[in-house]
Design a protein around this motif. Structure first.
Motif, PDB file in Angstrom:
ATOM      1  N   VAL A   1      40.436   2.160  72.711  1.00 35.52           N
ATOM      2  CA  VAL A   1      39.133   2.202  72.056  1.00 35.52           C
ATOM      3  C   VAL A   1      39.184   1.563  70.670  1.00 35.52           C
ATOM      4  CG1 VAL A   1      37.292   3.720  71.219  1.00 35.52           C
ATOM      5  CG2 VAL A   1      38.485   4.252  73.342  1.00 35.52           C
ATOM      6  N   GLN A   2      40.195   1.921  69.868  1.00 31.79           N
ATOM      7  CA  GLN A   2      40.275   1.418  68.505  1.00 31.79           C
ATOM      8  C   GLN A   2      41.733   1.323  68.071  1.00 31.79           C
ATOM      9  OE1 GLN A   2      37.925   3.507  65.600  1.00 31.79           O
ATOM     10  NE2 GLN A   2      38.561   2.192  63.945  1.00 31.79           N
TER      11      GLN A   2
ATOM     12  N   ARG B   1      40.706   6.185  75.260  1.00 33.80           N
ATOM     13  CA  ARG B   1      39.633   6.965  75.892  1.00 33.80           C
ATOM     14  C   ARG B   1      40.216   8.225  76.515  1.00 33.80           C
ATOM     15  NH1 ARG B   1      34.968   5.533  76.256  1.00 33.80           N
ATOM     16  NH2 ARG B   1      35.263   3.300  76.328  1.00 33.80           N
TER      17      ARG B   1
ATOM     18  N   LYS C   1      34.889   6.835  64.728  1.00 30.11           N
ATOM     19  CA  LYS C   1      35.661   7.103  65.956  1.00 30.11           C
ATOM     20  C   LYS C   1      36.791   8.072  65.627  1.00 30.11           C
ATOM     21  CE  LYS C   1      34.317   2.893  68.110  1.00 30.11           C
ATOM     22  NZ  LYS C   1      34.573   1.517  68.335  1.00 30.11           N
TER      23      LYS C   1
END
Length: 180
Positions: free
Chosen positions: A81-82, A72, A102
């Motif tokens: 986040v991923q 983030r 994303k």
């Protein structure tokens, strides 16, 4: 008899050349690996691209990159986040479906070295090529100045012209075959 064999060989050679003329443009698309440098921005579209992530390795140990991580606000101290797994950092395929919408700065991660802060890459969504047409606009001015119009021509891929040439060549082959 020998004349017929020679003519059929020439017709076959011409037919092969025309077929190659149709196949070569499709085969000439970029299929090689893209060597990625730290800090580079990569446009990702629906078609998969192959990345070489070796330059994202830590210079001291040269251990392979095993994950790409998105945090983030591009801050590794904030929430993860991923995570995208990298099975082979020398040959890594990626497309929009891998990113799942994303986009942003992804940091390299190695199981042996941990997070490599200085080596990151940015993924952005590739713009889709669209056929754009601009309508000619006319501006009205006083009688002293003539009316100006501007228009831009649309671009067309060379493949349709190539197909037309190939079709004419095939028709010529059929016509030559009927004369025999």
């Amino acid at each position: 008899m020998t004349c017929d064999k020679v003519i059929s060989r020439y017709l076959l050679a011409i037919f092969v050349v025309l077929c190659l003329a149709l196949v070569v443009p499709a085969a000439a698309q970029e299929t090689g690996k893209l060597t990625v440098q730290p800090g580079e921005t990569i446009e990702v579209g629906a078609e998969p691209i192959i990345l070489d992530l070796i330059n994202l390795r830590k210079a001291d140990t040269f251990n392979p990159v095993t994950e790409l991580r998105l945090y983030r606000d591009d801050d590794p101290l904030k929430q993860l986040v991923q995570v995208i797994g990298v099975p082979n950092d020398d040959f890594f395929k990626i497309n929009v479906y891998t990113l799942k919408g994303k986009y942003g700065r992804y940091f390299a991660y190695s199981k042996q070295d941990g997070l490599i802060h200085e080596n990151s890459i940015v993924f952005v969504h590739a713009s889709t090529p669209t056929a754009t047409e601009t309508v000619a606009t006319a501006t009205e001015t006083p009688a002293e100045t003539p009316v100006a119009t501007t228009a831009t021509a649309t671009t067309q891929a060379p493949l349709p012209g190539l197909i037309a040439i190939a079709a004419l060549g095939i028709c010529g082959l059929l016509a030559a075959a009927q004369k025999r």
